[in-house]
Enzyme design. Structure first.
Site, PDB file in Angstrom:
ATOM      1  N   CYS A 250       0.823  -1.200   0.000  1.00 27.41           N
ATOM      2  CA  CYS A 250       0.000   0.000   0.000  1.00 27.41           C
ATOM      3  C   CYS A 250       0.867   1.265   0.000  1.00 27.41           C
ATOM      4  O   CYS A 250       1.716   1.441  -0.870  1.00 27.41           O
ATOM      5  CB  CYS A 250      -0.966  -0.058   1.175  1.00 27.41           C
ATOM      6  N   THR A 251       0.705   2.126   0.986  1.00 23.16           N
ATOM      7  CA  THR A 251       1.434   3.393   1.006  1.00 23.16           C
ATOM      8  C   THR A 251       2.888   3.239   1.439  1.00 23.16           C
ATOM      9  O   THR A 251       3.619   4.231   1.529  1.00 23.16           O
ATOM     10  CB  THR A 251       0.731   4.393   1.944  1.00 23.16           C
TER      11      THR A 251
END
Length: 328
Positions: free
Chosen positions: A107-108
């Protein structure tokens, strides 16, 4: 006796717990089916960290003090799409990335890789809501907001939260093949591969990427959009080379023709779509085959069965495993 495959997760204050727990569970579950993953949690200083939920996470050590990992994964957080990644965290990613066999973000976590300079000039993805911000911070990256995950050489990035599970399953498949990965997916009651992503199909994850940057451009193009116009003429025009030169590149590096390569990617996409319950006609259309009949001929040549027969066999296998007792 084989050496365990070290999977190191970089965690830090504010990490999203599911970004860590989901992929880690995949590797742990793979050990039940014959894999040998050794999971370690690392922080920049070796101190425990606190997740975004307030849960404390103990670690095995500091990044700089641990042996080189085979697989190094950076966990995501809601913090760094909103704020700049501090240099000490970026450096904590650079140290193991320099010696790891492969590097990935969940993800991030891609923002940490980008801050460390590890995504420069590469294709990447992250959560769709912050994909534009990643592109702004890493202007040399080719950010793909629709992808479930993206591989660029030995660097992998995944989309939001549960896409980390998809990525971990792909890494397990790369290490141990589709049968073991499918066993893990069924045990965890998740899809082995999701429809709709751009780079989540098994074929592009097997084997090293082409050495030639020109050929790499073409294989990435086909992988990202199997249903596009990938005729020999269109692919050659994309590189501004002759069809003969492109054919020679495929022969020398991949021992196949451009048409066979495109067909193989479409076949793997169609098979994944059938695994997930799409009709044969839908699978043919979504995978880019000109017709159902053309897809049927490929299945007959590769598997000696029709798409419908393949799908029945897969569904039968799923029913056979439904009675396997698992506590949880």
């Amino acid at each position: 006796m084989s050496t365990p495959h070290r999977v190191a997760f970089l965690v830090y204050d504010g990490v999203t717990l599911l970004d860590l727990a989901g992929p880690a569970e995949v590797f742990k579950e793979a050990n039940r089916f014959g894999a040998d993953y050794r999971i370690v949690l690392l922080s920049p200083t070796g101190a425990e960290v606190t997740s975004s939920l307030g849960v404390r996470i103990g670690v095995d050590g500091a990044v700089a003090a641990e042996p080189a990992p085979d697989t190094f994964l950076v966990v995501g957080s809601d913090v760094y799409p909103r704020a700049r990644v501090p240099e000490d965290l970026a450096q904590a990613a650079r140290i193991p990335a320099a010696v790891a066999g492969r590097v990935a973000s969940i993800c991030t976590g891609a923002f940490v890789l980008a801050a460390a300079g590890l995504l420069d000039g590469k294709r990447a993805t992250t959560h769709w809501q912050v994909a534009a911000e990643l592109a702004a911070r890493c202007p040399t990256c080719r950010v793909e907001p629709d992808a479930i995950y993206v591989r660029d050489g030995t660097t992998y990035t995944s989309a939001g939260v549960t896409a980390g599970i998809d990525l971990a399953l792909a890494l397990v498949e790369e290490d141990h093949g589709p049968d073991l990965a499918r066993d893990v997916a069924r045990a965890l009651v998740v899809y082995m591969q999701r429809a709709g992503g751009q780079s989540q199909f098994s074929a592009p994850l097997q084997g090293p990427p082409p050495r030639s940057p020109a050929l790499r451009t073409i294989t990435d193009l086909v992988t990202a959009n199997p249903s596009g116009d990938h005729s020999l003429g269109a692919l050659a025009k994309h590189l501004n080379v002759s069809t003969r030169h492109l054919t020679r590149l495929f022969h020398d590096e991949l021992s196949t023709t451009p048409a066979r390569y495109v067909e193989g990617i479409r076949f793997d996409m169609a098979r994944a779509l059938l695994d997930q319950g799409h009709t044969a006609t839908q699978a043919a259309d979504l995978a880019g085959f000109p017709s159902y009949e053309s897809m049927r001929r490929v299945f007959a040549r590769k598997l000696s069965i029709s798409p419908a027969a393949y799908q029945r066999r897969f569904r039968t296998a799923r029913r056979a495993t439904a009675g396997d007792g698992l506590a949880g």
